[in-house]
Design an enzyme around this catalytic site. Structure first.
Site, mmCIF file in Angstrom:
data_model
loop_
_atom_site.group_PDB
_atom_site.id
_atom_site.type_symbol
_atom_site.label_atom_id
_atom_site.label_comp_id
_atom_site.label_asym_id
_atom_site.label_seq_id
_atom_site.Cartn_x
_atom_site.Cartn_y
_atom_site.Cartn_z
ATOM 1 N N HIS A 188 2.183 3.452 -8.718
ATOM 2 C CA HIS A 188 2.666 1.626 -9.038
ATOM 3 C C HIS A 188 3.517 1.183 -9.714
ATOM 4 C CE1 HIS A 188 -1.797 2.396 -7.776
ATOM 5 N NE2 HIS A 188 -2.336 3.131 -8.690
ATOM 6 N N LEU A 210 11.018 -20.592 -4.975
ATOM 7 C CA LEU A 210 10.388 -20.264 -4.360
ATOM 8 C C LEU A 210 8.566 -20.025 -5.099
ATOM 9 C CD1 LEU A 210 10.294 -16.927 -2.567
ATOM 10 C CD2 LEU A 210 10.436 -15.458 -5.301
ATOM 11 N N ASP A 243 0.882 -1.458 -0.036
ATOM 12 C CA ASP A 243 0.010 0.087 0.524
ATOM 13 C C ASP A 243 1.002 1.169 0.020
ATOM 14 O OD1 ASP A 243 -2.134 1.549 0.057
ATOM 15 O OD2 ASP A 243 -2.126 1.061 2.077
ATOM 16 N N ARG A 256 -4.558 -1.724 8.724
ATOM 17 C CA ARG A 256 -5.771 -2.800 8.870
ATOM 18 C C ARG A 256 -5.278 -3.409 7.305
ATOM 19 N NH1 ARG A 256 -7.684 2.569 7.420
ATOM 20 N NH2 ARG A 256 -7.587 2.650 4.409
HETATM 21 C C1 IPE Z 1 -5.553 -3.030 0.200
HETATM 22 O O1 IPE Z 1 -4.774 -1.522 -0.085
HETATM 23 C C2 IPE Z 1 -5.239 -2.878 -1.336
HETATM 24 C C3 IPE Z 1 -4.633 -3.655 -1.787
HETATM 25 C C4 IPE Z 1 -2.815 -3.791 -1.394
HETATM 26 C C5 IPE Z 1 -4.089 -4.324 -3.361
HETATM 27 P P1 IPE Z 1 -6.160 -0.576 -0.970
HETATM 28 O O2 IPE Z 1 -5.431 1.021 -0.639
HETATM 29 O O3 IPE Z 1 -7.246 -1.155 -1.655
HETATM 30 O O4 IPE Z 1 -6.956 -0.479 1.113
HETATM 31 P P2 IPE Z 1 -7.803 0.320 1.947
HETATM 32 O O5 IPE Z 1 -9.068 1.415 0.699
HETATM 33 O O6 IPE Z 1 -6.887 1.772 2.012
HETATM 34 O O7 IPE Z 1 -8.817 -0.643 2.662
HETATM 35 C C1 IPE Z 2 -1.850 0.480 -3.392
HETATM 36 O O1 IPE Z 2 -1.545 1.517 -3.074
HETATM 37 C C2 IPE Z 2 -1.840 -0.615 -4.945
HETATM 38 C C3 IPE Z 2 -3.294 -1.232 -4.648
HETATM 39 C C4 IPE Z 2 -4.022 -0.867 -4.085
HETATM 40 C C5 IPE Z 2 -3.372 -1.130 -5.748
HETATM 41 P P1 IPE Z 2 -2.557 2.225 -3.412
HETATM 42 O O2 IPE Z 2 -3.052 2.464 -4.570
HETATM 43 O O3 IPE Z 2 -3.365 1.785 -2.672
HETATM 44 O O4 IPE Z 2 -1.629 4.130 -2.620
HETATM 45 P P2 IPE Z 2 -2.876 5.216 -1.334
HETATM 46 O O5 IPE Z 2 -2.831 4.000 -0.093
HETATM 47 O O6 IPE Z 2 -3.886 5.733 -2.437
HETATM 48 O O7 IPE Z 2 -1.451 6.089 -1.088
HETATM 49 MG MG MG Z 3 -4.246 1.962 -0.511
#
Ligand code: IPE
Ligand code: IPE
Ligand code: MG
Length: 229
Positions: free
Chosen positions: A31, A125, A14, A183
């Protein structure tokens, strides 16, 4: 099943969006940078002797994002798999996918099938990419599979487990989440019920071997009691 050996590490990758924002870049650049962190982390995991790594790449809830971001993520996934499957294969790594895969586009489903097939005998792995994955969906899919098969009641934990996406994969011992959010966002709901959690404030694109080492060291300092005295 119980013990201390680290058989499986799961990661909620995340913070890509916030990483990009902090640099004044569009989210998709976060990303893209996240893909580099995936590469670093897998190399580190192999070096550190971790047999299985699962990466939460796209959740059942992530469809709520703007269409352009969803398309960008799917494009990146295709690009990554096209280029990386060969490399993973050379590294003797096995790649598998967990999630409601029938909800992905047909071309992606084909790429996933090919990647799994090509690497199925590798054992250095195991990489599990969680795509269109949701813990609640996985549990519902298992229940529906059992009902369709007419599995008699009472259903035991063992029978239930056999209907999850990847029944042979050991439960994650350690679940890591980056970006400071405390979370799990629907990750490994059933399998993670006795996992150790580790959180770091670092955004995913900044994650690397030293961070993985810190998480592992923290894990080995913990006492896993499983309800016992
Ligand atoms: C969780 O991250 C899902 C992935 C990393 C693929 P999110 O950014 O979607 O989660 P929330 O919205 O903060 O709970
Ligand atoms: C996690 O990074 C990647 C995916 C959920 C695909 P986010 O895109 O959720 O990045 P933030 O949480 O908005 O910073
Ligand atoms: Mg996120």
């Amino acid at each position: 099943m119980e013990g201390k050996k680290l058989n499986h590490i799961g990661i909620v990758m995340d913070g890509n969006g916030r990483w990009a924002k902090s640099k004044g870049l569009p989210r998709i650049m976060g990303h893209r940078e996240g893909v580099k962190a995936v590469e670093r982390t897998l190399i580190a995991a192999k070096e550190l002797g971790i047999p299985c790594v699962s990466l939460y790449a796209f959740s059942t809830e992530n469809w709520k994002r703007p269409k352009t971001e969803v398309l960008g993520l799917m494009g990146l996934l295709k690009y990554y798999l096209r280029i990386k499957v060969e490399e993973l294969n050379k590294e003797n790594a096995r790649i598998r996918f967990a999630g409601s895969l029938s909800g992905l586009s047909v071309d992606i489903q084909e790429i996933l099938k090919d990647a799994e097939e090509k690497t199925k005998n590798n054992d250095a792995l195991q990489l599990i990419v969680c795509l269109n994955y949701g813990g609640r969906q996985e549990i519902l899919d298992a229940v529906n599979k059992m009902v369709e098969k007419g599995i008699p009641v009472p259903v035991t934990e063992e029978i239930f487990r056999q209907h999850l996406y990847l029944p042979d994969v050991p439960d994650p011992d350690l679940l890591i989440r980056t970006s400071g959010e405390l979370r799990m966002s629907n990750f490994w709901l059933w399998q993670g019920s006795y996992s150790e959690y580790y959180f770091t404030d670092k955004y995913w694109p900044d994650f690397g071997k030293p961070d993985l080492e810190m998480a592992i060291a923290d894990y080995y300092r913990r006492e896993r009691r499983y309800g016992k005295a």
